[in-house]
Design an enzyme around this catalytic site. Structure first.
Site, PDB file in Angstrom:
ATOM      1  N   HIS A 132       0.818  -1.213   0.000  1.00 37.06           N
ATOM      2  CA  HIS A 132       0.000   0.000   0.000  1.00 37.06           C
ATOM      3  C   HIS A 132       0.850   1.259   0.000  1.00 37.06           C
ATOM      4  CE1 HIS A 132      -4.221   1.618   1.136  1.00 37.06           C
ATOM      5  NE2 HIS A 132      -4.248   1.075  -0.055  1.00 37.06           N
ATOM      6  N   HIS A 166      -2.925   2.274  12.434  1.00 35.34           N
ATOM      7  CA  HIS A 166      -2.430   1.588  11.220  1.00 35.34           C
ATOM      8  C   HIS A 166      -2.938   0.152  11.289  1.00 35.34           C
ATOM      9  CE1 HIS A 166       0.030   0.692   7.832  1.00 35.34           C
ATOM     10  NE2 HIS A 166       1.247   0.734   8.364  1.00 35.34           N
ATOM     11  N   GLY A 213     -11.545   1.213  12.085  1.00 41.58           N
ATOM     12  CA  GLY A 213     -11.863   0.556  10.819  1.00 41.58           C
ATOM     13  C   GLY A 213     -12.520   1.498   9.829  1.00 41.58           C
ATOM     14  N   PHE A 214     -12.630   2.779  10.219  1.00 46.42           N
ATOM     15  CA  PHE A 214     -13.190   3.781   9.303  1.00 46.42           C
ATOM     16  C   PHE A 214     -12.180   4.894   9.081  1.00 46.42           C
ATOM     17  CE2 PHE A 214     -16.842   1.471  10.417  1.00 46.42           C
ATOM     18  CZ  PHE A 214     -17.675   1.572   9.325  1.00 46.42           C
ATOM     19  N   HIS A 241      -9.463   7.012   6.257  1.00 42.64           N
ATOM     20  CA  HIS A 241      -8.192   6.686   5.624  1.00 42.64           C
ATOM     21  C   HIS A 241      -7.492   7.965   5.215  1.00 42.64           C
ATOM     22  CE1 HIS A 241      -5.253   4.837   2.934  1.00 42.64           C
ATOM     23  NE2 HIS A 241      -5.473   3.744   3.644  1.00 42.64           N
ATOM     24  N   ARG A 295     -10.497  -1.960  -1.416  1.00 44.51           N
ATOM     25  CA  ARG A 295     -10.329  -3.308  -0.868  1.00 44.51           C
ATOM     26  C   ARG A 295     -11.524  -3.703   0.004  1.00 44.51           C
ATOM     27  NH1 ARG A 295      -4.869  -1.756   2.077  1.00 44.51           N
ATOM     28  NH2 ARG A 295      -6.341  -0.155   2.727  1.00 44.51           N
ATOM     29  N   ASP A 300      -9.507  -2.860   7.106  1.00 43.77           N
ATOM     30  CA  ASP A 300      -9.460  -3.504   8.420  1.00 43.77           C
ATOM     31  C   ASP A 300     -10.832  -3.827   8.993  1.00 43.77           C
ATOM     32  OD1 ASP A 300      -6.657  -3.542   8.743  1.00 43.77           O
ATOM     33  OD2 ASP A 300      -6.704  -1.387   9.076  1.00 43.77           O
ATOM     34  N   ARG A 360       2.170  -8.146   4.483  1.00 41.26           N
ATOM     35  CA  ARG A 360       2.818  -6.882   4.111  1.00 41.26           C
ATOM     36  C   ARG A 360       4.342  -7.014   3.968  1.00 41.26           C
ATOM     37  NH1 ARG A 360       0.879  -1.635   4.229  1.00 41.26           N
ATOM     38  NH2 ARG A 360      -0.998  -2.632   3.379  1.00 41.26           N
ATOM     39  N   ARG A 406      15.976  12.244   5.637  1.00 42.22           N
ATOM     40  CA  ARG A 406      16.278  13.046   6.820  1.00 42.22           C
ATOM     41  C   ARG A 406      15.661  14.430   6.592  1.00 42.22           C
ATOM     42  NH1 ARG A 406      16.920  17.030  10.202  1.00 42.22           N
ATOM     43  NH2 ARG A 406      18.577  16.807  11.740  1.00 42.22           N
TER      44      ARG A 406
HETATM   45  N1  COA Z   1     -14.202   7.677  13.315  1.00 44.78           N
HETATM   46  C1  COA Z   1     -14.766   8.893  13.552  1.00 44.78           C
HETATM   47  N2  COA Z   1     -14.273  10.023  13.058  1.00 44.78           N
HETATM   48  C2  COA Z   1     -13.187   9.958  12.295  1.00 44.78           C
HETATM   49  C3  COA Z   1     -12.541   8.739  11.997  1.00 44.78           C
HETATM   50  C4  COA Z   1     -13.097   7.576  12.545  1.00 44.78           C
HETATM   51  N3  COA Z   1     -12.555   6.369  12.305  1.00 44.78           N
HETATM   52  N4  COA Z   1     -11.472   8.951  11.216  1.00 44.78           N
HETATM   53  C5  COA Z   1     -11.418  10.279  11.028  1.00 44.78           C
HETATM   54  N5  COA Z   1     -12.451  10.875  11.678  1.00 44.78           N
HETATM   55  C6  COA Z   1     -12.722  12.310  11.720  1.00 44.78           C
HETATM   56  C7  COA Z   1     -11.686  12.989  12.582  1.00 44.78           C
HETATM   57  O1  COA Z   1     -12.097  13.031  13.938  1.00 44.78           O
HETATM   58  C8  COA Z   1     -11.646  14.357  11.957  1.00 44.78           C
HETATM   59  O2  COA Z   1     -12.760  15.081  12.364  1.00 44.78           O
HETATM   60  P1  COA Z   1     -12.643  16.663  12.624  1.00 44.78           P
HETATM   61  O3  COA Z   1     -12.219  17.249  11.299  1.00 44.78           O
HETATM   62  O4  COA Z   1     -14.007  17.037  13.048  1.00 44.78           O
HETATM   63  O5  COA Z   1     -11.601  16.835  13.685  1.00 44.78           O
HETATM   64  C9  COA Z   1     -11.806  14.062  10.474  1.00 44.78           C
HETATM   65  O6  COA Z   1     -12.532  12.828  10.412  1.00 44.78           O
HETATM   66  C10 COA Z   1     -10.494  13.918   9.725  1.00 44.78           C
HETATM   67  O7  COA Z   1      -9.721  12.942  10.374  1.00 44.78           O
HETATM   68  P2  COA Z   1      -8.151  12.943  10.479  1.00 44.78           P
HETATM   69  O8  COA Z   1      -7.736  12.202  11.710  1.00 44.78           O
HETATM   70  O9  COA Z   1      -7.617  14.317  10.315  1.00 44.78           O
HETATM   71  O10 COA Z   1      -7.745  12.109   9.204  1.00 44.78           O
HETATM   72  P3  COA Z   1      -6.345  11.486   8.971  1.00 44.78           P
HETATM   73  O11 COA Z   1      -6.177  11.380   7.516  1.00 44.78           O
HETATM   74  O12 COA Z   1      -5.272  12.163   9.737  1.00 44.78           O
HETATM   75  O13 COA Z   1      -6.503  10.042   9.668  1.00 44.78           O
HETATM   76  C11 COA Z   1      -6.896   7.810  10.034  1.00 44.78           C
HETATM   77  C12 COA Z   1      -6.712   8.888   8.984  1.00 44.78           C
HETATM   78  C13 COA Z   1      -6.891   6.443   9.353  1.00 44.78           C
HETATM   79  C14 COA Z   1      -5.704   7.816  11.019  1.00 44.78           C
HETATM   80  C15 COA Z   1      -8.197   8.044  10.797  1.00 44.78           C
HETATM   81  O14 COA Z   1      -9.277   8.029   9.883  1.00 44.78           O
HETATM   82  C16 COA Z   1      -8.423   7.042  11.901  1.00 44.78           C
HETATM   83  O15 COA Z   1      -7.903   7.219  13.014  1.00 44.78           O
HETATM   84  N6  COA Z   1      -9.197   5.926  11.629  1.00 44.78           N
HETATM   85  C17 COA Z   1      -9.429   4.924  12.605  1.00 44.78           C
HETATM   86  C18 COA Z   1      -8.257   3.940  12.649  1.00 44.78           C
HETATM   87  C19 COA Z   1      -8.204   3.068  11.429  1.00 44.78           C
HETATM   88  O16 COA Z   1      -9.185   2.498  11.006  1.00 44.78           O
HETATM   89  N7  COA Z   1      -6.976   2.934  10.894  1.00 44.78           N
HETATM   90  C20 COA Z   1      -6.705   2.094   9.761  1.00 44.78           C
HETATM   91  C21 COA Z   1      -6.342   2.902   8.562  1.00 44.78           C
HETATM   92  S1  COA Z   1      -6.210   1.881   7.134  1.00 44.78           S
END
Ligand code: COA
Length: 371
Positions: A182, A217, A253-254, A256, A265, A307, A332, A351
């Site tokens: 990925h 992650h 799980g939500f 990205h 996927r 996930d 992976r 760096r």
């Molecule tokens: N549930 C509820 N709200 C979520 C969310 C989730 N799983 N993922 C993101 N949001 C919200 C954030 O709270 C944020 O809201 P805000 O703008 O009101 O503060 C907004 O959506 C943007 O989220 P952000 O954390 O800035 O996005 P990111 O690109 O930095 O993060 C992830 C991406 C994957 C880290 C994040 O979506 C997450 O933590 N997901 C849950 C863990 C997960 O499933 N990880 C596997 C990734 S494959």
């Protein structure tokens, strides 16, 4: 301008995969993930990633034989696995096992390359996990060979002590394909950073396992299972998820970093979870997951990532929850190795700079004057 979490920053170039590329989507070396999941096997995909092209019949047979011949564990590693506590997280078991193997079978000795280290780890991770698991949970010292000719079958049969079930094996095989690569995700980027210092492949994989462990992650598949299994019914799930959203809690799980309109996927793994649920005549977790998906779309416009339904699929494969992320590691590793090889091919030390936010320059305070 600083980008929080390197969001939106292009940190290098790569020919291994495309993630969310307009009009192209997710591809491994140009092949679409939909085609690979439908038509190929994990061993073909690992070969594609590590060696750069899809194997012929003869190459695939030879590769599967090679992997099957790399499953055994040195005695020192078995001893280490026996000494690691039952309470250890199996990600830590893999991380430590990789480190030890790096001292027993170092890269650069006996013709070992990044590719052959990758093959060894891909083949033996299932053995490490099952040896540690069966020793501590059933007091058994297992043989790590099996009659299974696939990575998926080997893992399932060693974990259960029985020949693998064809449907579960097939589902696991397909999820390994989905998890294999990925682009510049956190663990792969960690592997590339470590590789850029000219460190060895075992170090890169050890660091990558550490990065994958976290719930933002790879650890999200375990966290998603905990969430889904905490509900009694779809109605209960809807009510609780609404409360969680109100409290601004993450629904694991939500979301990205790259995919904002859906993870390609997810529909594939959702269908696999459905097949297993129907075969088991138990659609409880699937129905709960489906309701959470609908609520997240309605309330937040958010889609499940890989996930989310992988959790239900792995549960129905009989895999213990703590092993979900380690299974991700097995998959992976082939992607990490592809990136180690690519990084070395055109290396520059990774760096970056930081924006300093600390105190202004000030005089040194002698220890007696610090108060
Ligand atoms: N549930 C509820 N709200 C979520 C969310 C989730 N799983 N993922 C993101 N949001 C919200 C954030 O709270 C944020 O809201 P805000 O703008 O009101 O503060 C907004 O959506 C943007 O989220 P952000 O954390 O800035 O996005 P990111 O690109 O930095 O993060 C992830 C991406 C994957 C880290 C994040 O979506 C997450 O933590 N997901 C849950 C863990 C997960 O499933 N990880 C596997 C990734 S494959």
């Amino acid at each position: 301008m600083v980008s929080s979490g390197l969001n939106g920053v292009t940190a290098g170039s790569s020919g291994v995969s495309t993630v969310g590329k307009a009009g192209v989507g997710l591809t491994y070396r140009g092949y679409s993930i939909t085609d690979l999941a439908a038509e190929s096997t994990f061993e073909e995909v690992a070969y594609l990633l590590i060696y750069g092209k899809l194997p012929s019949h003869a190459q695939l047979d030879a590769y599967k034989n090679k992997l099957a011949g790399l499953r055994s564990l040195p005695d020192q590693l078995k001893t280490l696995l026996e000494h690691m506590p039952q309470s250890a997280h199996p990600m830590d078991v893999l991380r430590t096992g990789t480190s030890l193997l790096g001292t027993l079978e170092p890269e650069g000795e006996d013709g070992r390359t990044a590719a052959s280290v990758g093959d060894r780890l891909t083949a033996s991770f299932g053995s490490m996990l099952a040896y540690w698991y069966r020793f501590h949970s059933r007091n058994e010292r297992i043989e790590t060979d099996s009659d299974e000719d696939t990575v998926a079958g080997h893992f399932l049969s060693l974990m259960s002590g029985m020949p693998s079930d064809p449907l579960k094996r097939d589902v696991l095989d397909k999820t390994l394909i989905l998890y294999a690569e990925h682009e510049f995700n956190a663990s792969t980027f960690s592997a590339r950073v470590i590789t850029s210092t000219l460190a060895d492949t075992y170090s890169a994989v050890t660091g990558a396992i550490g990065a994958l462990r976290g719930p933002l992650h790879g650890g999200a598949n375990e966290a998603a299972m905990e969430l889904v299994s905490s509900f009694d019914s779809p109605q209960d799930a809807e009510k609780s998820v609404m409360h969680m959203l109100k409290a601004r809690r993450l629904i694991m799980g939500f979301g990205h970093r790259v995919y904002k309109n859906g993870d390609p996927r997810s529909p594939i793994v959702k269908d696999l979870a459905r097949q297993l649920s129907e075969a088991a005549k138990n659609t409880s977790f699937y129905d709960i997951s489906d309701r959470i998906e609908a609520v997240m779309l309605r309330e937040k416009g958010m889609f499940p990532n890989l996930d989310f339904y992988a959790a239900t699929a792995y549960h129905l494969c009989g895999i213990p929850t703590a092993m979900f992320t380690p299974v991700f590691v097995i998959a992976r590793t082939s992607g990490w190795i592809a990136h180690v090889i690519e990084q070395r091919g055109d290396n520059a030390l990774i760096r970056p700079l930081s924006d300093y936010t600390g105190p202004d320059p000030r005089g040194y305070v002698a220890i007696d004057d610090r108060g």
